[in-house]
Design a protein around this motif. Structure first.
Motif, PDB file in Angstrom:
ATOM      1  N   ARG A 102      34.186  -9.096 -81.441  1.00  0.00           N
ATOM      2  CA  ARG A 102      35.361  -9.977 -81.449  1.00  0.00           C
ATOM      3  C   ARG A 102      35.249 -11.029 -80.350  1.00  0.00           C
ATOM      4  N   ASP A 103      34.749 -10.615 -79.187  1.00  0.00           N
ATOM      5  CA  ASP A 103      34.555 -11.564 -78.093  1.00  0.00           C
ATOM      6  C   ASP A 103      33.679 -12.727 -78.549  1.00  0.00           C
ATOM      7  N   HIS A 104      32.529 -12.417 -79.093  1.00  0.00           N
ATOM      8  CA  HIS A 104      31.575 -13.463 -79.457  1.00  0.00           C
ATOM      9  C   HIS A 104      32.079 -14.311 -80.620  1.00  0.00           C
ATOM     10  N   ARG A 105      32.932 -13.737 -81.446  1.00  0.00           N
ATOM     11  CA  ARG A 105      33.526 -14.521 -82.532  1.00  0.00           C
ATOM     12  C   ARG A 105      34.502 -15.560 -81.996  1.00  0.00           C
ATOM     13  N   GLU A 106      35.260 -15.213 -80.963  1.00  0.00           N
ATOM     14  CA  GLU A 106      36.284 -16.112 -80.424  1.00  0.00           C
ATOM     15  C   GLU A 106      35.729 -17.108 -79.411  1.00  0.00           C
ATOM     16  N   PHE A 107      34.785 -16.630 -78.565  1.00  0.00           N
ATOM     17  CA  PHE A 107      34.157 -17.469 -77.545  1.00  0.00           C
ATOM     18  C   PHE A 107      32.935 -16.694 -77.055  1.00  0.00           C
ATOM     19  N   GLY A 113      35.650 -13.226 -74.188  1.00  0.00           N
ATOM     20  CA  GLY A 113      35.824 -14.122 -75.331  1.00  0.00           C
ATOM     21  C   GLY A 113      37.119 -13.885 -76.085  1.00  0.00           C
ATOM     22  N   SER A 114      37.580 -12.648 -76.131  1.00  0.00           N
ATOM     23  CA  SER A 114      38.811 -12.319 -76.859  1.00  0.00           C
ATOM     24  C   SER A 114      40.055 -12.911 -76.217  1.00  0.00           C
ATOM     25  N   THR A 181      22.222 -16.875 -75.280  1.00  0.00           N
ATOM     26  CA  THR A 181      22.068 -17.098 -76.715  1.00  0.00           C
ATOM     27  C   THR A 181      22.140 -18.584 -77.031  1.00  0.00           C
ATOM     28  N   ASP A 182      21.724 -18.942 -78.227  1.00  0.00           N
ATOM     29  CA  ASP A 182      21.837 -20.333 -78.676  1.00  0.00           C
ATOM     30  C   ASP A 182      23.293 -20.755 -78.756  1.00  0.00           C
ATOM     31  N   ALA A 183      24.181 -19.809 -79.088  1.00  0.00           N
ATOM     32  CA  ALA A 183      25.611 -20.132 -79.178  1.00  0.00           C
ATOM     33  C   ALA A 183      26.160 -20.552 -77.819  1.00  0.00           C
ATOM     34  N   VAL A 184      25.724 -19.880 -76.763  1.00  0.00           N
ATOM     35  CA  VAL A 184      26.179 -20.242 -75.424  1.00  0.00           C
ATOM     36  C   VAL A 184      25.644 -21.623 -75.049  1.00  0.00           C
TER      37      VAL A 184
END
Length: 443
Positions: A102-107, A113-114, A181-184
């Motif tokens: 959930r953290d990584h989904r939100e931020f 991230g949550s 990660t690439d997302a970060v």
């Protein structure tokens, strides 16, 4: 009133954690500059329940500042088991996996991230009640950048990113963290691209980001930490220690700061002190003051290390309250600046140390950027390495300086230190921001 600042800081007084003094200082500096300030922060109850709160810090918060606590179930600080969900209480490993997803989904930030949805809602509510003119997030955690990002996208509000550390490299080594990660990377690039300004606490961290994001480098600034004048202080010279005759007799070296086992360079300190002790004036001591670890509860290893050092004249004498700091420094003849080492490591204490005018002995590697603050002074004694011999030589050089120091020497050292007073540093930064806002042009 010049405008409305929305400041986001996970830790804000009464929290007693890393970065809280910078967050409180930024809020105070904007108030002094004529802004209205609203702060979004973590719930005080979380910090109090975990022993990382100091209610005396509330005395430093201007009553004009509006503080909005935004809830988050924290993986470490939320210690009330009765408030946990059934899943967390009965299946903590499964709860943690779901929470991290959930953290990584939100931020893209583990455990924080949550918090992003609640921060967006809180920012919207603040903006609806009183339009925000500027948003500033001070990180870490980097989810503190979310309200500025959101208000900019939704309402065109300019925002500032304030980095106390680095998100995408390790300040101790300069290397990327294993979890990067690439997302970060993508999120950081987007955040820097759209920011009005990006602040950093030292030049190495700023230069690294400028190399990574050259398109945003013109908007990057070094805004140093600085030291805070206590409520009962007498201006910028509140920490100044008057020279005393120490031409003979024992000397007291002092350290004030958090003592974290594994981060505090105990081996280098103890072995350097052991090597120098027999050559220092008889009866000389090294006094350590500060909280033991994050919560103040020392590990068995830390307590054993402290007890084993007492025969060498090394004594731990407990933490120091913020308003008692000037008096604590006046008990010392020289200071020990013992830090974790690394090319991006910064320290808030170095500014306070500089303001005392006392001789300072560094215990960290040469690549640690303390020279940015003390490099042009003659009361800084930096060993060439962390070897016992080099640390001992620095201690002995500081002792000789204590014994031969004149009033003029001390006055010159104090004057050099007062340039690092936090409100002065932030006032200049805020003037720069206001000029850019009023000019309406972005670099």
């Amino acid at each position: 009133m010049r405008g409305h600042l929305l400041l986001t800081a996970w830790a804000f007084p009464p929290a007693r954690t890393s970065g809280v003094y910078r967050a409180a200082g930024i809020a105070e500096a904007f108030v002094r500059a004529g802004w209205h300030v609203t702060v979004l922060c973590g719930p005080a109850a979380l910090f109090r329940a975990s022993g990382v709160a100091d209610d005396t810090l509330l005395e430093t918060v201007d009553p004009q500042i509006d503080v909005v606590e935004v809830p988050l179930e924290h993986h470490e600080l939320s210690a009330d088991v009765s408030a946990w969900s059934w899943m967390r209480a009965r299946h903590p490993e499964m709860w943690a996996k779901r929470r991290l997803r959930r953290d990584h989904r939100e931020f893209p930030e583990p455990w924080y991230g949550s918090w992003a949805p609640a921060l967006r809602r809180a920012a919207e509510a603040v903006h609806a009640a009183r339009p925000v003119d500027l948003a500033l997030g001070t990180a870490a955690p980097y989810v503190d950048f979310v309200p500025g990002e959101h208000l900019h996208a939704a309402h065109g509000v300019p925002y500032i990113l304030d980095y106390r550390d680095a998100w995408t490299f390790l300040t101790f080594t300069g290397e990327p963290p294993p979890s990067l990660t690439d997302a970060v990377r993508a999120r950081e690039r987007a955040l820097t691209r759209n920011a009005l300004q990006i602040w950093f606490v030292n030049d190495p961290i700023r230069r690294w980001h400028a190399d990574q994001y050259p398109e945003s480098s013109a908007r990057m600034r070094t805004v140093r930490n600085g030291y805070d004048i206590p409520a009962a202080g007498r201006g910028a010279e509140a920490f100044a220690v008057a020279r005393r005759d120490r031409s003979s007799g024992p000397l007291t070296f002092g350290y004030i700061g958090t003592i974290n086992y594994g981060a505090f360079p105990f081996d280098a300190v103890i072995e350097g002190w052991r090597s120098a002790h027999g050559r220092l004036p008889e009866g000389s001591r090294l006094v350590l003051r500060g909280h033991l670890g994050r919560t103040g509860e020392a590990s068995p290893e830390l307590r054993a290390t402290l007890a084993g050092a007492e025969p060498l004249g090394v004594f731990y004498e407990g933490p120091v309250s913020r308003n008692a700091l000037p008096g604590a420094y006046k008990q010392f003849d020289a200071l020990l600046l013992a830090l974790p080492s690394g090319p991006g490591v910064t320290s808030g204490k170095v500014y306070e140390y500089a303001a005392t005018g006392l001789p300072i002995v560094s215990v960290h590697t040469p690549d640690t950027p303390v020279s940015e603050v003390l490099g042009d002074t003659d009361h800084w004694h930096a060993p060439g390495s962390l070897s016992a011999a080099d640390v001992a030589d620095a201690l002995l050089a500081a002792a000789r300086q204590v014994q031969t120091c004149t009033d003029a020497d001390r006055d010159r050292a104090v004057a050099a230190g007062t340039r690092w007073e936090r409100m002065s540093i932030l006032a200049a930064a805020i003037q720069d921001v206001e000029a850019e806002l009023n000019g309406g042009a972005r670099p």
